[in-house]
Every structure is written in C-alpha cells, then in structure tokens.
Write a protein that holds these residues in place. Sequence first.
Motif, PDB file in Angstrom:
ATOM      1  N   LEU A  81      68.929   2.768 -38.989  1.00  0.00           N
ATOM      2  CA  LEU A  81      68.570   2.366 -37.532  1.00  0.00           C
ATOM      3  C   LEU A  81      67.761   1.061 -37.715  1.00  0.00           C
ATOM      4  CD1 LEU A  81      66.779   5.917 -36.803  1.00  0.00           C
ATOM      5  CD2 LEU A  81      69.496   4.851 -37.005  1.00  0.00           C
ATOM      6  N   ALA A  82      67.287   0.390 -38.660  1.00  0.00           N
ATOM      7  CA  ALA A  82      66.716  -0.953 -38.564  1.00  0.00           C
ATOM      8  C   ALA A  82      67.599  -1.629 -38.882  1.00  0.00           C
ATOM      9  CB  ALA A  82      65.668  -1.153 -39.434  1.00  0.00           C
ATOM     10  N   ALA A  83      68.918  -1.232 -39.544  1.00  0.00           N
ATOM     11  CA  ALA A  83      69.771  -2.227 -39.518  1.00  0.00           C
ATOM     12  C   ALA A  83      70.376  -2.186 -38.285  1.00  0.00           C
ATOM     13  CB  ALA A  83      70.927  -2.064 -40.666  1.00  0.00           C
ATOM     14  N   LEU A  84      70.705  -1.317 -37.443  1.00  0.00           N
ATOM     15  CA  LEU A  84      71.373  -0.824 -35.923  1.00  0.00           C
ATOM     16  C   LEU A  84      70.105  -2.135 -35.396  1.00  0.00           C
ATOM     17  CD1 LEU A  84      73.347  -0.405 -34.157  1.00  0.00           C
ATOM     18  CD2 LEU A  84      71.973   1.579 -33.577  1.00  0.00           C
ATOM     19  N   GLN A  85      69.308  -1.694 -35.310  1.00  0.00           N
ATOM     20  CA  GLN A  85      68.149  -2.122 -33.824  1.00  0.00           C
ATOM     21  C   GLN A  85      67.747  -3.974 -34.523  1.00  0.00           C
ATOM     22  OE1 GLN A  85      64.297  -0.066 -33.459  1.00  0.00           O
ATOM     23  NE2 GLN A  85      64.601  -1.490 -31.569  1.00  0.00           N
ATOM     24  N   ARG A 141      76.697  -3.887 -35.607  1.00  0.00           N
ATOM     25  CA  ARG A 141      76.714  -2.898 -34.189  1.00  0.00           C
ATOM     26  C   ARG A 141      77.663  -1.817 -33.939  1.00  0.00           C
ATOM     27  NH1 ARG A 141      71.854  -5.707 -30.755  1.00  0.00           N
ATOM     28  NH2 ARG A 141      70.272  -4.790 -31.245  1.00  0.00           N
ATOM     29  N   ALA A 142      78.875  -3.201 -33.173  1.00  0.00           N
ATOM     30  CA  ALA A 142      80.497  -2.666 -33.480  1.00  0.00           C
ATOM     31  C   ALA A 142      80.838  -1.566 -34.163  1.00  0.00           C
ATOM     32  CB  ALA A 142      81.594  -3.820 -32.747  1.00  0.00           C
ATOM     33  N   ARG A 143      80.457  -1.834 -35.573  1.00  0.00           N
ATOM     34  CA  ARG A 143      81.549  -0.561 -36.669  1.00  0.00           C
ATOM     35  C   ARG A 143      80.279   0.548 -36.994  1.00  0.00           C
ATOM     36  NH1 ARG A 143      81.095  -6.276 -41.156  1.00  0.00           N
ATOM     37  NH2 ARG A 143      82.619  -7.138 -39.921  1.00  0.00           N
ATOM     38  N   LEU A 144      78.363   0.850 -36.642  1.00  0.00           N
ATOM     39  CA  LEU A 144      78.201   1.420 -36.563  1.00  0.00           C
ATOM     40  C   LEU A 144      77.727   2.296 -35.189  1.00  0.00           C
ATOM     41  CD1 LEU A 144      76.416   2.172 -39.214  1.00  0.00           C
ATOM     42  CD2 LEU A 144      75.198   1.379 -38.221  1.00  0.00           C
ATOM     43  N   LEU A 145      77.741   1.847 -34.285  1.00  0.00           N
ATOM     44  CA  LEU A 145      77.769   2.506 -33.274  1.00  0.00           C
ATOM     45  C   LEU A 145      78.639   4.269 -33.216  1.00  0.00           C
ATOM     46  CD1 LEU A 145      76.765   0.256 -30.769  1.00  0.00           C
ATOM     47  CD2 LEU A 145      74.922   1.929 -30.382  1.00  0.00           C
ATOM     48  N   PRO A 146      79.962   3.949 -33.442  1.00  0.00           N
ATOM     49  CA  PRO A 146      81.038   4.996 -33.132  1.00  0.00           C
ATOM     50  C   PRO A 146      80.658   6.125 -33.799  1.00  0.00           C
ATOM     51  CG  PRO A 146      82.333   3.057 -33.132  1.00  0.00           C
ATOM     52  CD  PRO A 146      79.929   2.507 -33.999  1.00  0.00           C
ATOM     53  N   GLY A 197      75.631  11.460 -31.378  1.00  0.00           N
ATOM     54  CA  GLY A 197      75.090  12.234 -31.408  1.00  0.00           C
ATOM     55  C   GLY A 197      74.135  12.818 -32.706  1.00  0.00           C
ATOM     56  N   VAL A 198      73.844  11.687 -32.894  1.00  0.00           N
ATOM     57  CA  VAL A 198      73.026  11.161 -34.311  1.00  0.00           C
ATOM     58  C   VAL A 198      71.259  11.022 -32.893  1.00  0.00           C
ATOM     59  CG1 VAL A 198      71.721  10.194 -36.296  1.00  0.00           C
ATOM     60  CG2 VAL A 198      73.732  10.433 -35.798  1.00  0.00           C
ATOM     61  N   ALA A 199      70.641  12.052 -32.858  1.00  0.00           N
ATOM     62  CA  ALA A 199      69.425  12.132 -32.167  1.00  0.00           C
ATOM     63  C   ALA A 199      68.495  10.698 -32.562  1.00  0.00           C
ATOM     64  CB  ALA A 199      68.829  13.550 -31.728  1.00  0.00           C
ATOM     65  N   ALA A 200      67.596  10.798 -34.055  1.00  0.00           N
ATOM     66  CA  ALA A 200      67.563  10.190 -34.392  1.00  0.00           C
ATOM     67  C   ALA A 200      67.404   8.474 -34.344  1.00  0.00           C
ATOM     68  CB  ALA A 200      67.044   9.823 -35.572  1.00  0.00           C
ATOM     69  N   ALA A 201      68.864   8.535 -33.962  1.00  0.00           N
ATOM     70  CA  ALA A 201      69.236   6.583 -33.898  1.00  0.00           C
ATOM     71  C   ALA A 201      68.836   6.269 -32.000  1.00  0.00           C
ATOM     72  CB  ALA A 201      70.234   7.005 -34.051  1.00  0.00           C
ATOM     73  N   SER A 202      68.339   7.387 -31.147  1.00  0.00           N
ATOM     74  CA  SER A 202      68.096   6.963 -29.739  1.00  0.00           C
ATOM     75  C   SER A 202      67.324   5.227 -29.411  1.00  0.00           C
ATOM     76  CB  SER A 202      67.666   7.938 -28.807  1.00  0.00           C
ATOM     77  OG  SER A 202      68.058   9.258 -28.746  1.00  0.00           O
ATOM     78  N   GLU A 203      66.400   5.425 -30.242  1.00  0.00           N
ATOM     79  CA  GLU A 203      65.729   4.000 -29.211  1.00  0.00           C
ATOM     80  C   GLU A 203      66.302   3.002 -30.194  1.00  0.00           C
ATOM     81  OE1 GLU A 203      61.539   1.823 -31.248  1.00  0.00           O
ATOM     82  OE2 GLU A 203      61.797   4.441 -31.774  1.00  0.00           O
ATOM     83  N   ALA A 204      66.740   3.114 -31.489  1.00  0.00           N
ATOM     84  CA  ALA A 204      67.527   1.414 -32.243  1.00  0.00           C
ATOM     85  C   ALA A 204      68.885   1.832 -31.027  1.00  0.00           C
ATOM     86  CB  ALA A 204      68.363   2.214 -33.623  1.00  0.00           C
ATOM     87  N   THR A 205      69.690   2.704 -30.827  1.00  0.00           N
ATOM     88  CA  THR A 205      70.564   2.625 -29.842  1.00  0.00           C
ATOM     89  C   THR A 205      70.616   1.765 -28.403  1.00  0.00           C
ATOM     90  OG1 THR A 205      71.680   4.234 -30.816  1.00  0.00           O
ATOM     91  CG2 THR A 205      72.968   3.571 -29.273  1.00  0.00           C
ATOM     92  N   VAL A 206      69.327   2.333 -28.094  1.00  0.00           N
ATOM     93  CA  VAL A 206      68.457   1.215 -26.168  1.00  0.00           C
ATOM     94  C   VAL A 206      68.735   0.183 -26.368  1.00  0.00           C
ATOM     95  CG1 VAL A 206      67.053   1.214 -24.891  1.00  0.00           C
ATOM     96  CG2 VAL A 206      67.693   3.522 -25.415  1.00  0.00           C
ATOM     97  N   ARG A 219      77.432  -3.422 -25.344  1.00  0.00           N
ATOM     98  CA  ARG A 219      77.023  -2.224 -24.786  1.00  0.00           C
ATOM     99  C   ARG A 219      77.283  -0.799 -23.919  1.00  0.00           C
ATOM    100  NH1 ARG A 219      77.171  -7.374 -22.590  1.00  0.00           N
ATOM    101  NH2 ARG A 219      78.154  -7.491 -20.647  1.00  0.00           N
ATOM    102  N   ALA A 220      78.799  -0.652 -23.923  1.00  0.00           N
ATOM    103  CA  ALA A 220      79.401   0.357 -23.480  1.00  0.00           C
ATOM    104  C   ALA A 220      79.584   1.270 -25.112  1.00  0.00           C
ATOM    105  CB  ALA A 220      81.303  -0.215 -23.536  1.00  0.00           C
ATOM    106  N   LEU A 221      80.048   0.908 -26.267  1.00  0.00           N
ATOM    107  CA  LEU A 221      79.600   2.119 -27.171  1.00  0.00           C
ATOM    108  C   LEU A 221      78.183   1.874 -27.474  1.00  0.00           C
ATOM    109  CD1 LEU A 221      81.344  -0.223 -30.140  1.00  0.00           C
ATOM    110  CD2 LEU A 221      81.706   2.934 -29.680  1.00  0.00           C
TER     111      LEU A 221
END
Length: 255
Positions: A58-62, A69-74, A78-87, A98-100
């Motif tokens: 999640l730190a790598a994503l954030q 990010r484009a590789r990792l987001l898909p 459904g991974v609940a723990a990823a919400s903050e990093a996804t925001v 942004r769409a992903l």
Amino acid sequence: MAFADDAETVALGRVLIWLGNEQSISDFVRLLAGADELSALAVEGLAELSALGDPRVLAALQGGTSELRARLLPSLMGVAAASEATVACLTDEQPAVRALACHALARGRDVATVPALFELLTDADLGVVHAAVGAIQSLGSSETEALALAAIKSVKPSERRAALRIITYFGYDESVALCVEALASDDEKLRDIALGGLPALDDARVPGLLAGAARHASARTRASAVRALGHVKVSDETEAVLRNALDDSEPWVRY
C-alpha cells in the motif's frame, strides 16, 4: 536476485511464488516498479501470498508512479485495506489511473471514500467523471444525498449533470422537482439526463412531463422524451404522443 538480469529475475520470482514464503513479500514489492513482466510477476506473487493488503504494498501504491499504480490498482479491487492508498490515486496526473481508483473504491465498499469521489465530479476527463458517478452509485452512503444536492447547485455544468444522475439513480424526494428544473434549463445534456432518469421515479407526474418534453423545440430533447416514454406505463396520452412523434420533422425522433 541482486545480481540477476530481467530474464533471470523472472525465473527467480517464479521460484519465490512456488515457495510461497512470506519473506518474499519484500522482494515482490521491489519488483512492482520494474518492467511490465516483472511487475506482473510481482502482483501475481503478492496475490498468491494474499499480501496485496500488506502495508509495504500500500505504501508503494500511495507513493508510486502513475505506471505502477495502473499496474497495481486492478488487483486491489475489493481489498478493503487499500482504501486510503487508493484515495491517494484519485489525484493522479493520469486520467486512466484516476478512473481505475474509482473502480477499485466501488469494489472496496468503504463508504467513507464517497466525499473524495464527489470531488471528481468536476474532473476535466469525462471518463473519470463517469467512473466517479458509478462508484458513488455503487457505494451509496448517508452523506450521498446531501453531497449530491449541494453539487447540483454548482456553477459548473458538468458537476450539475453528474449530480442529477446520482439523484435520479437513488430516487431522492427532490428528484422530480430537480428534473422539472432541468427540463426548463438551456442545458441540453442536463435535459437528457433528466429525461433518462424520470421513468425510474414513482411519481404520477412523470408521463405528463415526458409528453411535454416530446414537444420541445430541440430535436434531441424530443428524441430523449419519446425514448423515455417507452419505459412508462402505456396510456391514451402516451400513445397519442408517440403516434404524433412518427410524423416529427427529425428522423431520429421518428426512429
């Protein structure tokens, strides 16, 4: 792996996946920023280890690049723990990212992310706006109605249009009144959205509103109105409107 070229790293990464050792998570996280094949292998390895919600991932994503990010987001949908990093990805410089992020949040079911999604209703990319609207509709929340009613008062046409889609989708009490306002506006796209949303609303005024719009000066609005009439209960009035539309001067309305 410290001395391997890309081909050897892929082979060694495959061995790590087979071994299924949690100590490999750090190795896979390092590979996320590599070439496409290495990054795909890393995501596969993290998924095999059920480690996509690991703080290191999640730190790598954030803090990652748009490409990472484009590789990792898909894989994080459904991974609940990823919400903050996804925001954090909602403000990425790339519209596709942004769409992903919107799609991932929709699958994550974290309603606390809804206010952040509303901020994208003014995005310059229409695809991002549609993704944000879809995520908001998927998530719902106790805040959605108030946020949508505030957004429809915006000075920005794109934000008003997106807000009306959300309002008619949920069928809030103000829906019909806001659709009436939209039908009286000069914004043709806003009228289209109102006409598309009205048939889903349980209100006796809907057929009459559609019938009135079928006589609008704009051919596009008339076409939207007669299309919408096909989704309401048939009556003598609606049938008469549709028969009259067969003689409309514009072919798309007749169609």
